[in-house]
Design a protein around this motif. Structure first.
Motif, PDB file in Angstrom:
ATOM      1  N   GLY A 137      37.642  85.621  70.935  1.00  0.00           N
ATOM      2  CA  GLY A 137      37.402  86.506  69.796  1.00  0.00           C
ATOM      3  C   GLY A 137      37.429  85.744  68.482  1.00  0.00           C
ATOM      4  O   GLY A 137      36.659  86.031  67.554  1.00  0.00           O
ATOM      5  N   LEU A 138      38.283  84.741  68.398  1.00  0.00           N
ATOM      6  CA  LEU A 138      38.405  83.943  67.171  1.00  0.00           C
ATOM      7  C   LEU A 138      37.148  83.106  66.934  1.00  0.00           C
ATOM      8  O   LEU A 138      36.690  82.964  65.805  1.00  0.00           O
ATOM      9  N   ILE A 139      36.575  82.588  68.015  1.00  0.00           N
ATOM     10  CA  ILE A 139      35.366  81.768  67.860  1.00  0.00           C
ATOM     11  C   ILE A 139      34.179  82.660  67.474  1.00  0.00           C
ATOM     12  O   ILE A 139      33.406  82.329  66.581  1.00  0.00           O
ATOM     13  N   MET A 140      34.089  83.820  68.119  1.00  0.00           N
ATOM     14  CA  MET A 140      32.969  84.716  67.808  1.00  0.00           C
ATOM     15  C   MET A 140      33.100  85.321  66.403  1.00  0.00           C
ATOM     16  O   MET A 140      32.127  85.789  65.831  1.00  0.00           O
ATOM     17  N   LEU A 141      34.311  85.291  65.864  1.00  0.00           N
ATOM     18  CA  LEU A 141      34.527  85.771  64.498  1.00  0.00           C
ATOM     19  C   LEU A 141      33.624  85.012  63.516  1.00  0.00           C
ATOM     20  O   LEU A 141      33.214  85.555  62.485  1.00  0.00           O
ATOM     21  N   ILE A 142      33.310  83.766  63.864  1.00  0.00           N
ATOM     22  CA  ILE A 142      32.492  82.943  62.973  1.00  0.00           C
ATOM     23  C   ILE A 142      31.145  83.625  62.672  1.00  0.00           C
ATOM     24  O   ILE A 142      30.642  83.567  61.553  1.00  0.00           O
ATOM     25  N   ILE A 143      30.602  84.335  63.675  1.00  0.00           N
ATOM     26  CA  ILE A 143      29.337  85.061  63.468  1.00  0.00           C
ATOM     27  C   ILE A 143      29.495  86.077  62.330  1.00  0.00           C
ATOM     28  O   ILE A 143      28.647  86.199  61.454  1.00  0.00           O
ATOM     29  N   VAL A 144      30.618  86.799  62.368  1.00  0.00           N
ATOM     30  CA  VAL A 144      30.831  87.847  61.364  1.00  0.00           C
ATOM     31  C   VAL A 144      31.023  87.199  59.981  1.00  0.00           C
ATOM     32  O   VAL A 144      30.444  87.647  58.983  1.00  0.00           O
ATOM     33  N   ASN A 189      29.467  75.960  66.928  1.00  0.00           N
ATOM     34  CA  ASN A 189      28.155  76.409  66.486  1.00  0.00           C
ATOM     35  C   ASN A 189      27.640  77.657  67.194  1.00  0.00           C
ATOM     36  O   ASN A 189      26.613  77.636  67.858  1.00  0.00           O
ATOM     37  N   VAL A 190      28.377  78.741  67.070  1.00  0.00           N
ATOM     38  CA  VAL A 190      27.915  79.962  67.717  1.00  0.00           C
ATOM     39  C   VAL A 190      26.657  80.469  67.016  1.00  0.00           C
ATOM     40  O   VAL A 190      26.573  80.448  65.801  1.00  0.00           O
ATOM     41  N   THR A 216      27.435  95.414  57.057  1.00  0.00           N
ATOM     42  CA  THR A 216      27.011  94.233  57.830  1.00  0.00           C
ATOM     43  C   THR A 216      28.126  93.820  58.790  1.00  0.00           C
ATOM     44  O   THR A 216      27.875  93.446  59.940  1.00  0.00           O
ATOM     45  N   VAL A 217      29.380  93.897  58.313  1.00  0.00           N
ATOM     46  CA  VAL A 217      30.515  93.549  59.183  1.00  0.00           C
ATOM     47  C   VAL A 217      30.524  94.468  60.418  1.00  0.00           C
ATOM     48  O   VAL A 217      30.732  94.008  61.545  1.00  0.00           O
ATOM     49  N   ILE A 218      30.248  95.760  60.201  1.00  0.00           N
ATOM     50  CA  ILE A 218      30.251  96.690  61.348  1.00  0.00           C
ATOM     51  C   ILE A 218      29.213  96.234  62.377  1.00  0.00           C
ATOM     52  O   ILE A 218      29.503  96.115  63.571  1.00  0.00           O
ATOM     53  N   ILE A 219      28.018  95.926  61.889  1.00  0.00           N
ATOM     54  CA  ILE A 219      26.946  95.565  62.837  1.00  0.00           C
ATOM     55  C   ILE A 219      27.257  94.243  63.543  1.00  0.00           C
ATOM     56  O   ILE A 219      27.172  94.133  64.770  1.00  0.00           O
ATOM     57  N   THR A 220      27.663  93.238  62.760  1.00  0.00           N
ATOM     58  CA  THR A 220      27.862  91.931  63.400  1.00  0.00           C
ATOM     59  C   THR A 220      29.125  91.917  64.271  1.00  0.00           C
ATOM     60  O   THR A 220      29.151  91.231  65.285  1.00  0.00           O
ATOM     61  N   ALA A 221      30.137  92.692  63.899  1.00  0.00           N
ATOM     62  CA  ALA A 221      31.350  92.706  64.736  1.00  0.00           C
ATOM     63  C   ALA A 221      31.065  93.398  66.070  1.00  0.00           C
ATOM     64  O   ALA A 221      31.657  93.055  67.095  1.00  0.00           O
ATOM     65  N   VAL A 222      30.138  94.380  66.073  1.00  0.00           N
ATOM     66  CA  VAL A 222      29.756  94.984  67.359  1.00  0.00           C
ATOM     67  C   VAL A 222      29.165  93.890  68.245  1.00  0.00           C
ATOM     68  O   VAL A 222      29.568  93.700  69.396  1.00  0.00           O
ATOM     69  N   LEU A 223      28.231  93.117  67.677  1.00  0.00           N
ATOM     70  CA  LEU A 223      27.591  92.060  68.466  1.00  0.00           C
ATOM     71  C   LEU A 223      28.579  90.967  68.868  1.00  0.00           C
ATOM     72  O   LEU A 223      28.590  90.503  70.004  1.00  0.00           O
TER      73      LEU A 223
END
Ligand code: ASP
Length: 500
Positions: free
Chosen positions: A440-447, A211-212, A421-428
């Protein structure tokens, strides 16, 4: 007179890496064998054509002869010990023979020597991680404090963050361009997709359940630690960085006689750790051998061929960063030779590749920056720990490609505004990625969430994540060293480069 032939440490590490890959592929783990351990005994089986889990008379799940990973993961995710022990596994072998197992404790692959040597590598990674957290704290305090006043911190900090953001956005753009041209998701047949989803669905679920948070306000609030000691104990790098920079900055506000003993104390700690790294690196060749052998033996190359187009897209993106973006920027902003830059960084890149961890690589990276790249201590100790934590070009690129890939497999084509949107969220997401393996794989969920691509889709790419993690960690650290060199140059403090 005979000339003494001296082999450098990085050559030994490289030899360790190559031999490790060969050793791991010779002693690889079979995809068709399982070890079933119960209270009483443990037995190896192979050549099964059907594997069923029963609870009483009802079949809970049934697998075919190709599903080694599915069986292991299904059993692992059952969680409840009692439930596990009440299950019966009924196995039908290809010969027609039936076997049944009760009170099962564990189901694993059958380990070979290729994986059994991994603890040597684990000790190496633990040693580097042990150093990383106090090193980030101590060197950032010294780094921020030695920038002498608030105005200077703001100037150097501002330049550093600007370069970090610029290269990260460029990396994501490279990833999106590669994914738009190659369209890796269009190469995946529906059967392969379903097989991957089935094999990795339980593991994907446990990651999704972490649940990121996608809330941008929470993201920034969480950077401020409630308790810096807890942040250190939890290895929360963003919080440690925040605390350290703030401490360093405000030390500059104290009278010199008060600030100096504190700064000297942390400087001593930082230097002590860097010296420790020099010694730890002596076991690097053998540790790298063990780590690579275990990875190759365990994951094999079969999965790479299934996800070939996806992996190639990520690798092309990474190659573009390493061969086009950084060299161009190095040429524009510094006068050093690109070849010398990469030559000096060889051991750092190999350690990043083998450990998949920017944090574990940081101590060596700092040593190389100061001793070989000519970056002064006060800049290296500010830029590098900060970069290891928030600047991850490889991870950001990978997250962009992965999002496009999963979307393509599910039949969505992301439009222009979704890709922005991908550019912005992948930066974060890349800033929020901890500098350790696999995050990185877990944070991918945000994108994925930000553009409405199903999160369970990470099941499609889990199989190759370990390998791509190794690859993406290399530009993650190269980008930090590159930034340190550019900042040193812009401050007029870059010393001569000594690549050998
Ligand atoms: N392993 C990466 C690093 O440490 C982070 C990630 O992408 O998972 O830089």
């Amino acid at each position: 007179m005979k000339k003494k032939f001296k082999i450098s440490l990085h050559t030994y590490i490289l030899i360790g890496l190559l031999l490790g890959a060969a050793f791991g592929s010779v002693f690889h783990i079979s995809q068709y064998e399982l070890e079933i351990s119960s209270k009483a005994s443990s037995e190896k089986i192979n050549d099964w054509k059907e594997f069923r889990f029963l609870s009483g008379d009802s079949i809970l799940r049934s697998f075919d002869g190709e599903s080694q990973l599915g069986i292991i993961r299904y059993f692992k995710t059952l969680g409840d010990k009692k439930l596990k022990e009440s299950l019966i596994a009924k196995v039908t072998l290809k010969s027609g023979e039936e076997k049944s197992y009760a009170e099962i404790k564990e189901i694993t692959k059958v380990k070979t020597i290729g994986v059994l040597i991994k603890p040597i590598g684990d000790i190496f990674i633990r040693l580097l991680n042990m150093i990383a957290i106090p090193l980030v704290l101590a060197s950032l305090i010294v780094g921020a404090a030695s920038l002498s006043d608030l105005k200077h911190v703001a100037k150097v900090g501002g330049k550093t963050i600007t370069i970090f953001m610029f290269t990260t956005v460029m990396a994501i753009t490279f990833g999106l361009v590669a994914a738009n041209i190659i369209k890796p998701g269009h190469y995946m047949p529906a059967e392969t997709r379903d097989a991957l989803m089935q094999t990795y669905q339980e593991e994907a679920l446990t990651k999704v359940q972490q649940n990121v948070s996608v809330n941008i306000v929470d993201f920034f609030v969480n950077i401020v630690p409630r308790n810096p000691f807890k942040a250190m104990a939890d290895g929360d790098f963003l919080q440690i960085v925040f605390f350290a920079v703030l401490t360093g900055v405000f030390l500059t506000q104290l009278p010199k006689e008060k600030a100096d003993p504190v700064i000297n104390f942390f400087d001593g700690i930082s230097n002590g750790f860097i010296t420790m790294v020099e010694k730890v690196m002596y076991i690097a060749p053998i540790a790298v051998f063990a780590l690579i052998s275990a990875t190759v033996a365990e994951f094999g190359v079969r999965i790479l061929s299934t996800l070939f187009m996806y992996s190639i897209t990520v690798l092309i993106g990474i190659a573009a960063l390493m061969l086009i973006l950084y060299p161009t920027l190095i040429k524009i902003f510094t006068k050093i030779r690109v070849r010398d830059f990469y030559k000096a960084l060889r051991p750092v890149m190999i350690v990043a590749f083998s450990t998949s961890s920017s944090a574990a690589t940081l101590p060596l990276e700092m040593e190389v920056a100061e001793k070989k790249l000519g970056v002064p201590n006060r800049i290296a100790s500010f830029v590098l720990p900060l970069g290891a934590t928030i600047n991850m070009d490889g991870t950001a690129l990978y997250q962009a490609v992965a999002t496009m890939f999963i979307a393509q497999v599910y039949g969505y084509d992301l439009n222009m505004s979704q890709q922005i949107t991908v550019i912005i969220t992948a930066v974060l997401a890349s800033i929020g990625t901890a500098p350790v393996p696999g995050i990185g794989l877990i944070m991918l969920i945000i994108v994925l969430k930000s553009v409405g691509v199903p999160e369970e889709g990470i099941a499609l790419i889990i199989g190759v994540d370990r390998f791509l993690d190794m690859c993406r960690t290399v530009p993650n650290i190269v980008s930090d060293s590159f930034t340190a060199v550019v900042i040193a140059k812009s401050e007029g403090e870059l010393g001569p480069i000594k690549p050998d």
